[in-house]
Design a protein around this motif. Structure first.
Motif, PDB file in Angstrom:
ATOM      1  N   PRO A   1      -9.937 -66.978 -14.486  1.00 49.10           N
ATOM      2  CA  PRO A   1     -10.330 -66.549 -15.834  1.00 49.10           C
ATOM      3  C   PRO A   1     -11.484 -65.553 -15.748  1.00 49.10           C
ATOM      4  CG  PRO A   1     -10.073 -68.938 -15.754  1.00 49.10           C
ATOM      5  CD  PRO A   1     -10.001 -68.444 -14.330  1.00 49.10           C
ATOM      6  N   VAL A   2     -11.375 -64.504 -16.505  1.00 45.13           N
ATOM      7  CA  VAL A   2     -12.403 -63.460 -16.500  1.00 45.13           C
ATOM      8  C   VAL A   2     -13.781 -64.056 -16.778  1.00 45.13           C
ATOM      9  CG1 VAL A   2     -13.204 -61.474 -17.816  1.00 45.13           C
ATOM     10  CG2 VAL A   2     -10.807 -61.616 -17.113  1.00 45.13           C
ATOM     11  N   ALA A   3     -13.837 -65.023 -17.670  1.00 49.19           N
ATOM     12  CA  ALA A   3     -15.118 -65.599 -18.065  1.00 49.19           C
ATOM     13  C   ALA A   3     -15.738 -66.465 -16.973  1.00 49.19           C
ATOM     14  CB  ALA A   3     -14.966 -66.413 -19.356  1.00 49.19           C
ATOM     15  N   ASP A   4     -14.934 -66.817 -15.959  1.00 49.59           N
ATOM     16  CA  ASP A   4     -15.531 -67.545 -14.831  1.00 49.59           C
ATOM     17  C   ASP A   4     -16.334 -66.605 -13.940  1.00 49.59           C
ATOM     18  OD1 ASP A   4     -14.267 -69.730 -15.835  1.00 49.59           O
ATOM     19  OD2 ASP A   4     -13.207 -70.255 -13.989  1.00 49.59           O
ATOM     20  N   MET A   5     -15.900 -65.369 -13.891  1.00 49.44           N
ATOM     21  CA  MET A   5     -16.660 -64.394 -13.106  1.00 49.44           C
ATOM     22  C   MET A   5     -17.835 -63.851 -13.906  1.00 49.44           C
ATOM     23  SD  MET A   5     -15.398 -60.934 -11.184  1.00 49.44           S
ATOM     24  CE  MET A   5     -14.903 -61.803  -9.707  1.00 49.44           C
ATOM     25  N   PHE A   6     -17.629 -63.654 -15.189  1.00 50.62           N
ATOM     26  CA  PHE A   6     -18.660 -63.087 -16.059  1.00 50.62           C
ATOM     27  C   PHE A   6     -18.978 -64.068 -17.192  1.00 50.62           C
ATOM     28  CE2 PHE A   6     -16.247 -59.316 -14.462  1.00 50.62           C
ATOM     29  CZ  PHE A   6     -17.237 -58.813 -13.646  1.00 50.62           C
ATOM     30  N   PRO A   7     -19.928 -64.968 -16.966  1.00 52.84           N
ATOM     31  CA  PRO A   7     -20.196 -66.013 -17.966  1.00 52.84           C
ATOM     32  C   PRO A   7     -20.613 -65.463 -19.323  1.00 52.84           C
ATOM     33  CG  PRO A   7     -21.291 -66.526 -15.881  1.00 52.84           C
ATOM     34  CD  PRO A   7     -20.747 -65.141 -15.764  1.00 52.84           C
TER      35      PRO A   7
ATOM     36  N   GLY B   1     -16.010 -67.951 -23.936  1.00 55.90           N
ATOM     37  CA  GLY B   1     -15.738 -68.157 -25.353  1.00 55.90           C
ATOM     38  C   GLY B   1     -15.320 -66.900 -26.086  1.00 55.90           C
ATOM     39  N   ARG B   2     -15.331 -65.774 -25.391  1.00 57.26           N
ATOM     40  CA  ARG B   2     -15.037 -64.510 -26.061  1.00 57.26           C
ATOM     41  C   ARG B   2     -13.824 -63.801 -25.479  1.00 57.26           C
ATOM     42  NH1 ARG B   2     -19.496 -63.098 -29.015  1.00 57.26           N
ATOM     43  NH2 ARG B   2     -18.039 -61.731 -30.091  1.00 57.26           N
ATOM     44  N   VAL B   3     -13.582 -63.973 -24.193  1.00 53.67           N
ATOM     45  CA  VAL B   3     -12.411 -63.359 -23.568  1.00 53.67           C
ATOM     46  C   VAL B   3     -11.639 -64.468 -22.867  1.00 53.67           C
ATOM     47  CG1 VAL B   3     -11.580 -61.760 -21.801  1.00 53.67           C
ATOM     48  CG2 VAL B   3     -13.513 -61.116 -23.252  1.00 53.67           C
ATOM     49  N   ALA B   4     -10.406 -64.696 -23.312  1.00 52.31           N
ATOM     50  CA  ALA B   4      -9.621 -65.803 -22.777  1.00 52.31           C
ATOM     51  C   ALA B   4      -8.730 -65.389 -21.611  1.00 52.31           C
ATOM     52  CB  ALA B   4      -8.765 -66.410 -23.886  1.00 52.31           C
ATOM     53  N   LEU B   5      -8.606 -64.101 -21.370  1.00 48.50           N
ATOM     54  CA  LEU B   5      -7.730 -63.596 -20.314  1.00 48.50           C
ATOM     55  C   LEU B   5      -8.129 -64.067 -18.928  1.00 48.50           C
ATOM     56  CD1 LEU B   5      -7.136 -59.761 -20.936  1.00 48.50           C
ATOM     57  CD2 LEU B   5      -5.425 -61.578 -20.989  1.00 48.50           C
TER      58      LEU B   5
ATOM     59  N   LEU C   1     -16.206 -52.456 -20.172  1.00 48.82           N
ATOM     60  CA  LEU C   1     -15.041 -52.254 -21.044  1.00 48.82           C
ATOM     61  C   LEU C   1     -14.718 -53.547 -21.785  1.00 48.82           C
ATOM     62  CD1 LEU C   1     -12.581 -50.130 -18.847  1.00 48.82           C
ATOM     63  CD2 LEU C   1     -13.492 -49.482 -21.096  1.00 48.82           C
ATOM     64  N   LEU C   2     -14.760 -54.661 -21.071  1.00 48.14           N
ATOM     65  CA  LEU C   2     -14.451 -55.946 -21.709  1.00 48.14           C
ATOM     66  C   LEU C   2     -15.455 -56.264 -22.814  1.00 48.14           C
ATOM     67  CD1 LEU C   2     -13.535 -57.973 -18.499  1.00 48.14           C
ATOM     68  CD2 LEU C   2     -11.993 -57.453 -20.409  1.00 48.14           C
ATOM     69  N   ARG C   3     -16.729 -56.031 -22.550  1.00 54.62           N
ATOM     70  CA  ARG C   3     -17.749 -56.301 -23.577  1.00 54.62           C
ATOM     71  C   ARG C   3     -17.470 -55.501 -24.848  1.00 54.62           C
ATOM     72  NH1 ARG C   3     -22.925 -54.379 -25.496  1.00 54.62           N
ATOM     73  NH2 ARG C   3     -22.801 -52.511 -24.209  1.00 54.62           N
ATOM     74  N   LEU C   4     -17.083 -54.237 -24.660  1.00 57.87           N
ATOM     75  CA  LEU C   4     -16.856 -53.378 -25.819  1.00 57.87           C
ATOM     76  C   LEU C   4     -15.528 -53.683 -26.494  1.00 57.87           C
ATOM     77  CD1 LEU C   4     -18.111 -50.018 -24.259  1.00 57.87           C
ATOM     78  CD2 LEU C   4     -19.322 -51.452 -25.922  1.00 57.87           C
TER      79      LEU C   4
ATOM     80  N   ALA D   1      -3.934 -57.288 -20.726  1.00 59.94           N
ATOM     81  CA  ALA D   1      -3.843 -57.591 -19.290  1.00 59.94           C
ATOM     82  C   ALA D   1      -5.028 -57.005 -18.570  1.00 59.94           C
ATOM     83  CB  ALA D   1      -2.548 -57.008 -18.714  1.00 59.94           C
ATOM     84  N   ILE D   2      -5.460 -57.706 -17.539  1.00 59.84           N
ATOM     85  CA  ILE D   2      -6.517 -57.196 -16.687  1.00 59.84           C
ATOM     86  C   ILE D   2      -6.167 -57.579 -15.252  1.00 59.84           C
ATOM     87  CG2 ILE D   2      -7.922 -59.257 -17.199  1.00 59.84           C
ATOM     88  CD1 ILE D   2     -10.363 -57.359 -16.793  1.00 59.84           C
ATOM     89  N   THR D   3      -6.150 -56.593 -14.390  1.00 62.89           N
ATOM     90  CA  THR D   3      -5.636 -56.872 -13.044  1.00 62.89           C
ATOM     91  C   THR D   3      -6.749 -56.916 -12.006  1.00 62.89           C
ATOM     92  OG1 THR D   3      -5.332 -54.584 -12.353  1.00 62.89           O
ATOM     93  CG2 THR D   3      -3.562 -55.571 -13.651  1.00 62.89           C
ATOM     94  N   SER D   4      -6.514 -57.750 -11.025  1.00 63.23           N
ATOM     95  CA  SER D   4      -7.330 -57.764  -9.810  1.00 63.23           C
ATOM     96  C   SER D   4      -6.538 -58.524  -8.773  1.00 63.23           C
ATOM     97  CB  SER D   4      -8.678 -58.469 -10.057  1.00 63.23           C
ATOM     98  OG  SER D   4      -9.278 -58.792  -8.811  1.00 63.23           O
ATOM     99  N   ARG D   5      -6.235 -57.856  -7.697  1.00 64.19           N
ATOM    100  CA  ARG D   5      -5.447 -58.533  -6.678  1.00 64.19           C
ATOM    101  C   ARG D   5      -6.215 -59.718  -6.115  1.00 64.19           C
ATOM    102  NH1 ARG D   5      -1.088 -56.971  -4.592  1.00 64.19           N
ATOM    103  NH2 ARG D   5      -1.427 -54.815  -5.247  1.00 64.19           N
TER     104      ARG D   5
END
Lengths: 345, 345, 345, 345
Positions: D41-47, D51-55, D17-20, D31-35
């Motif tokens: 940062p989302v980009a730390d989990m998905f390199p 540079g594309r998703v700052a959330l 979903l984030l890629r699209l 917003a994107i949730t994860s307990r």
């Protein structure tokens, strides 16, 4: 020691024969032919054989195959039929891993393989090398038609049901999947890593040569008129074959009876493993071994029975089955040289 | 709209150019040539393009490439040098994705590529298309030599260290790994799925054509005499390139200074991502995108610095880099049409 | 018959021991422990063993391992050191496939493995199980520290050069690549198919536990002070390890002399194959076998020598090497039960 | 701009979903949730997103999802039903990518999913998000049940035949194959690389949750009583789904009529590609794109019709389809942000 010759040793069934025969206790590898690679040590082409197989390829005219006790043809269709008559006349047994002698019906052969058959007189003499259904005939045979890979799974999976008259023989659906090595060691774009990795597709859905072989043999073995829809698919893995066989039950039968039927059928077959009802056999459980495993399912306890069958397409589906036939032809224990355990993981 | 022609669209860099250019907002695909596939709709060969690219291949003599604004050569070495002079004379810009114009030294080219160079007079005019180190020259270029895939990673990884005079330029060791698509879409046994899957090997260790390209360009860019040991390996994956670059530090420098050096160097490069010190970039984080990512390491805080560099060999290593050059040549934003996010997983 | 026990049979080295020992002519599998799987037939977990291994897992307290002649530990680090003293006291030989006894230096062990060593008194008695460099000691050993997978390749590749004093022992760079099975059979996201397929990355570049093991053992064997940069990478294949070993020559030596040095070193080692100079060994040429193959290179005939080394990480890199040690400990032919030919393709 | 929230962004449908959405021109990721990953940062989990998703991920209680225009649930079954009522009451549209609202029948849901349904009152209101068969309802919906991956292929493949009354609705056999990403991003042994690579198997043959979903929806759409045998298999590839759908023709019909039927049905569906009769669609032709491709076969021109259907299970089978629904719900062009071309090779 059985003196063994191999015609066409540069393909995958050829190198697999070498892997198995090099450790077979009763075999002496005597000759291996390849016109193109004449003089090249086999181990230079296949480094896995370094230190284990000392033979070099030789051009066909240099190899005196008539000195062998048995010759395996790991060649394209049409080669064995050209050389088998002379070898048989010289008293050499022949095992053809291609299709030259699989179809008893010459017209059917020529229709599906698009080449004329040059020794139709041998078709009746040739024995179909599916040991589990044809053991006695193989023991007395001089000329073996080694079964195709897909047909091996379909015949062993459907046979007990058809023989017992439990299913509609006119409505068989076999959805089958093969690793890429089944396509052989040929320079082709379609089987490049970058084309067939991370991909899945069906092929030859309109008609595949293994359909007439399977249908004809099942009819011979069971005396039932078989109508078969066979759909092959290509899986991004090197070895392995998985057949998902669907049939419609026409009689009342319990799952326990189905299971017993299969277990009884294959209780003396050292290379057929009937797993517990409802199992999901994995192709890797047969990787590198001559075992074929199968399991029965019946979704919703309805009237559809599913047989899941797995094997290594290069072993039980080709080279291993051929060695199994050789063992029977020469009066050896059926499992001699074929006790490798599957590589897992 | 920029009218674009592609010569040789049936290989992997060709279809990748099509994937990128079909969604480029300022491009009109005008012609794509292939002698062998004349008349075949491109989408019949590459079903991924069904409904997206309406062009058919045309034989070279039928395609009027002189009407294009720019022509990409996604061809074997030797094709671009034959056609570039006429196109340039007609005012058409040329981007060669092969090696014809990568080496400024004609003798070196002929030694490594084993063919005579037919337009050496263009070698000096040709601009090396590595935007991160050569942006201005590319903006004014008519003829681009698009860098090799391996050289892209080696140059961008070693450049900051060499430029700053921090390492022994005479002792570079680049251990590089590429996905199989780097070998191209050619019918060859060595890159069959059954040969290159579940396997890993080095190749061309004695000498690879990307060594002279990398060494010569690094010398041009840094004015240091470079001696490079470059060892390529083949990875069982379709796309992706990972270069592990070793260098010996010759000056005192802290890890923070090293990191700052790289971040400063590439802060304005939209397609170079300098990751935090000690990261392990994965090739898949660039799959299908034009990003190149790199990270620095210094085992045991000793005098060896390691730069890990990853990219998609078909995008930043080939077609994407070519489009990046086109953008610069035509005064577009460098990232136009190149904002795809990597496919993960 | 040698009565064999296995502690921790549910991982990849465990099942690989079972595959090898089940066909070993002098072995009787006696017990296999797993607390979690107590009572489960081994073949229910690993269907590849159906019909071949009749044992069930048993909880450690139920298995009387003291009746065994030898016990293999295929366990996480720390298990063998807890149980080895009692077994040794009972006259049972022990082969630890984990790291408990690999480092002679207790402090180094505790620094790298983050656990206290509970029987440091056994460290000196433990024999490092690298048969090619330590055969005699192994023959007389009661306690074997089976080498790590990477260290096996690095030691066998660097040893001849170091021993002959031909290279700078202070500047070794080992760029190594392993199949995913090296990470073990643990439920972890990082080694999921969807994470590690179609991908390549380095890991633990800052420091890996196999660095001190390799450096210390090379120093013991060669009496040279070794400084090693070791960079491991993960390859999307199940089995296989490829080490690309770089060294700087410090003496004049011809390529023929280098080749002769290696051939002489390993001429009596049945599991080391020194290939012709300039060969590119492939991991698949060792898949499922205990062979390790290597080849020498010297790019541009300069002062860098490269040794390419391949093995199956689960066989020569783990279970096969352990069985090789067992053979030596019990006075058997070194190759007994280890003559499997690699599966290719 | 549409303000979008994602609940559960750490799985494969979440990152897809984030890629699209990151490149969707009308969307603002809010917003994107994860307990578990609160603050990361989302980009730390998905390199791939650097540079594309700052959330950053935020804990559910910190994220004010009621400010969003639409919230996607990329969560395990049971999460959406707990949060949807409050969001809907706040005027936020909801798209559930799990199964909470796929089955209209509460009892059936609870039987197959083994959890009680906590808001059955929303079951009737929920709209099944298969745009090709339900476009109008989706346009007016507040709550979308995004279809399962397998059901998408089965419904689109069988619908035209059932609707036209051409086949026996009581004898459908769907033999389906999925890439491993369908199993999700969970730490489990069964989907490790070393377990699922170079392997093929069926799973859940006795009964899979996608059977009742498919059968019930096909009955709703076609008003025919459907009986379906559905057999899922696992393919060693990351993405991709291939369904081989078998049906028995009950009326005389020519192949041309069959082909026309399908072409007419989907002529206005931008994401369904009906290929020429007899084609073999490949999963890779959809890799990373929202296209679904299908082709018809009729072996031996008999009474069995086969529909081959391929899609990317994470795009058209999950995240792409969800975005397609969002586009329709917000009055955008159906294809907005979904024009990626498949990655090939």
């Amino acid at each position: 020691m059985i003196k063994v010759g191999i015609v066409g040793g540069t393909g995958y069934t050829g190198v697999e024969l070498l892997r198995l025969l090099a450790v077979h206790p009763d075999v002496q590898l005597t000759a291996i032919t390849s016109r193109k690679e004449d003089g090249l040590p086999v181990a230079d082409m296949f480094p896995s054989l370094r230190g284990r197989v000392a033979l070099a390829f030789s051009a066909p005219e240099k190899a005196d195959l008539s000195q062998c006790d048995v010759v395996f043809f790991a060649t394209p269709h049409g080669v064995a039929m050209a050389q088998a008559p002379a070898l048989l006349a010289a008293g050499v047994k022949v095992v053809d891993l291609a299709a030259d002698f699989r179809l008893k019906d010459q017209a059917s052969f020529e229709q599906w393989y698009k080449i004329p058959h040059t020794c139709p007189e041998l078709l009746e003499q040739a024995v179909y090398g599916l040991a589990e259904l044809n053991r006695e005939a193989i023991q007395g045979a001089s000329l073996i038609a080694n079964p195709g890979c897909y047909p091996t799974t379909m015949q062993l999976g459907y046979y007990p049901l058809l023989k017992a008259g439990l299913i509609d023989a006119g409505a068989l659906i076999a959805d089958c999947k093969s690793g890429v090595s089944g396509a052989g060691r040929k320079a082709e774009i379609g089987t490049l890593f970058s084309e067939s990795s991370d991909n899945f597709k069906a092929y030859s859905v309109a008609g595949h040569r293994h359909t007439p072989e399977t249908a004809a043999q099942l009819q011979r073995f069971t005396e039932q008129k078989v109508d078969l829809v066979f759909t092959p698919h290509l899986v991004p893995m090197i070895r392995g074959m998985h057949s998902t066989l669907y049939a419609r039950l026409t009689k009342e039968v319990s799952n326990e009876e189905l299971q017993s039927l299969f277990e009884a059928q294959y209780k003396d077959a050292p290379f057929v493993d009937v797993m517990p009802f409802g199992s999901h056999p994995e192709t890797r459980s047969t990787r590198g071994s001559n075992m074929l495993r199968m399991a029965l399912h019946r979704p919703g306890n309805g009237n559809t029975v599913i047989v899941l069958v797995v094997q290594d397409n290069l072993v039980k589906g080709a080279a291993g089955q051929a060695v199994q036939c050789m063992n029977l032809m020469f009066g050896l224990e059926e499992t001699t040289g074929l006790t490798q355990i599957a590589l897992m993981p």
